[in-house]
Design an enzyme around this catalytic site. Structure first.
Site, PDB file in Angstrom:
ATOM      1  N   TYR A 142       0.765  -1.391  -0.018  1.00  0.00           N
ATOM      2  CA  TYR A 142       0.069  -0.034  -0.036  1.00  0.00           C
ATOM      3  C   TYR A 142       0.864   1.484   0.007  1.00  0.00           C
ATOM      4  O   TYR A 142       0.418   2.278  -0.354  1.00  0.00           O
ATOM      5  CB  TYR A 142      -0.931   0.049   1.155  1.00  0.00           C
ATOM      6  N   LYS A 193       3.500 -15.602   1.737  1.00  0.00           N
ATOM      7  CA  LYS A 193       3.188 -16.251   0.201  1.00  0.00           C
ATOM      8  C   LYS A 193       4.640 -16.428   0.140  1.00  0.00           C
ATOM      9  O   LYS A 193       5.193 -16.165  -0.887  1.00  0.00           O
ATOM     10  CB  LYS A 193       2.586 -15.403  -0.646  1.00  0.00           C
ATOM     11  N   ASP A 225      -3.184 -18.234   0.993  1.00  0.00           N
ATOM     12  CA  ASP A 225      -4.311 -18.835   0.274  1.00  0.00           C
ATOM     13  C   ASP A 225      -4.988 -20.042   1.106  1.00  0.00           C
ATOM     14  O   ASP A 225      -6.286 -20.057   1.518  1.00  0.00           O
ATOM     15  CB  ASP A 225      -3.971 -19.332  -1.111  1.00  0.00           C
ATOM     16  N   ASP A 249      -5.478  -6.909   5.465  1.00  0.00           N
ATOM     17  CA  ASP A 249      -6.774  -6.180   5.263  1.00  0.00           C
ATOM     18  C   ASP A 249      -7.549  -7.255   4.993  1.00  0.00           C
ATOM     19  O   ASP A 249      -8.819  -6.936   5.237  1.00  0.00           O
ATOM     20  CB  ASP A 249      -6.157  -5.198   3.945  1.00  0.00           C
ATOM     21  N   ASP A 253     -10.912  -8.642   7.633  1.00  0.00           N
ATOM     22  CA  ASP A 253     -12.316  -8.372   7.244  1.00  0.00           C
ATOM     23  C   ASP A 253     -13.185  -9.837   7.340  1.00  0.00           C
ATOM     24  O   ASP A 253     -14.311  -9.817   7.515  1.00  0.00           O
ATOM     25  CB  ASP A 253     -12.478  -7.775   5.888  1.00  0.00           C
TER      26      ASP A 253
END
Ligand code: NAD
Length: 361
Positions: A142, A193, A225, A249, A253
């Site tokens: 980000y 990852k 994943d 992020d 959620d």
């Protein structure tokens, strides 16, 4: 008697209503646990734009820098949606996070057994769920450079971002995650990852190196994943989950939604001195603002986190959390957590009930 300073930023929409209830609860718990809180109040977001032309006025910044901790309601709403991006209420939030260097975002997902039916997962999968996601908040893709959208000579455009963490950024968030695991169930799962992305190969290496400093913590690693899958397959396997900005992020959620109601979810963002900004996960809910319909529990539980992580008043934090449990046990419900046909209480009734339940302990 210790004395703390807390800055309240009620913000917009339902923000002032829910922060008002959390303040009542903090005052009550402070007097029961024999410490004092000096509250100050300032504008952030839309209300600040209206009152002084900036979403993050200098006067707010001065108070934010001086406070031991900050409790925020929410910012934004339709009144300011037409403003250019750089002048919108959310800019105030980004600026205060940057000023305080709040790199550590904590998102607990705790499912109260009384509300197990509100989850989209089967109650037996989520009843008793209690996990904490530790997300790095100020680095990664980000913020990484270079970034942009460019066209080549033929006019073909390409968009690109950079996922980057240096060792120090990884180390400081990982240390905190190990320490949170120590205060909780003693298990830490670092999500990356590392089979594909070099930045997360380094992440895994640094986190693994730190494990020798925390021999009491059981460290595991999981690819993102798989973590996404496991969160909806068997979420109770997790205690503390550590991850970077982008994965955090998304996973936070997902974890939030396991608990069913946005009106129940607190969050915290901390810096290296454990000063922090605490806020409910929900927004300013303009559709119900000013009607006494908002659930104040997410903000009250954010206040409990504030007491635990920034003011070191763990017993007071636990008192609030137990009081919330007792209120839920009693069957009191705001509209967002009520079952169809169940009677509904107001924002103020819910706050008062938590205060009453505190004195019943
Ligand atoms: P929202 O979270 O404000 O509302 C989504 C839905 O959940 C609405 O139906 C609302 O009534 C309900 N809801 C939210 N909080 C509730 C509570 N405490 N009790 C009962 N019901 C509740 O999200 P949105 O509608 O997408 O955004 C509204 C505004 O809030 C926008 O301006 C957005 O930019 C802003 N926002 C701010 C923050 C923040 O301040 N951190 C976060 C998210 C959204």
């Amino acid at each position: 008697m210790s004395q703390h300073s807390v800055l309240l930023l009620p913000g917009d929409g339902i923000g002032p209503e829910v922060v008002g209830e959390a303040k009542k609860v903090m005052e009550a718990v402070a007097s029961r646990h024999d410490f004092g809180i000096d509250f100050s109040v300032a504008d952030l977001g839309g209300v600040a734009i209206d009152n002084s032309g900036s979403p993050y006025p200098e006067s707010t910044k001065e108070l934010a820098m001086a406070a031991d901790a900050i409790l925020l309601g929410a910012v934004g709403g339709p009144a300011w949606d037409g403003l250019p991006a750089a002048e919108r209420p959310e800019r105030g939030l980004l600026a205060i996070r940057a000023d305080l260097d709040l790199f550590c975002n904590l998102r607990p997902a705790l499912l109260y057994p009384q509300l197990a039916d509100a989850s989209s997962l089967k109650p037996e999968l989520v009843a008793g769920l209690d996990l904490l996601i530790v997300r790095e908040l100020t680095g990664g893709i980000y913020f990484g450079e270079p970034r942009g959208i460019e066209a080549d000579e033929s006019g073909l455009r390409r968009g690109f971002n950079t996922d980057v963490y240096d060792e120090n950024e990884i180390r400081r968030i990982a240390h905190l995650a190990f320490q949170f695991a120590r205060k909780r169930g003693g298990r830490l799962c670092s999500v990356d990852k590392a089979n594909v992305l070099e930045v997360t190969m380094l992440w895994r290496e640094i986190v693994s190196d730190l494990a020798s400093e925390y021999p009491d913590i059981e460290l595991s690693h999981m690819y993102v994943d798989n973590a996404a899958m496991q969160l909806v397959r068997a979420p109770k396997q997790f205690d503390v989950v550590l991850t970077g900005n982008l994965f955090g992020d998304i996973l936070s959620d997902t974890a939030a939604m396991l608990t069913g109601s946005i009106g129940m979810l607190p969050s915290a963002s901390l810096n290296s001195e454990s000063r922090g900004l605490y806020e409910p996960v929900h927004g300013s809910a303009p559709d119900i603002a000013g009607q006494g319909k908002a659930n104040p529990l997410a903000t009250i539980l954010s206040a409990a986190m504030l007491l635990r992580y920034s003011l070191n008043e763990d017993a007071a934090a636990k008192s609030i959390e137990s009081a919330v449990e007792r209120v839920l046990d009693s069957g009191l419900r705001t509209g967002d957590i009520a079952a169809p046909g169940e009677s509904v209480c107001s924002t103020g009734d819910m706050g008062d009930a938590v205060v009453t339940a505190l004195s019943a302990s």
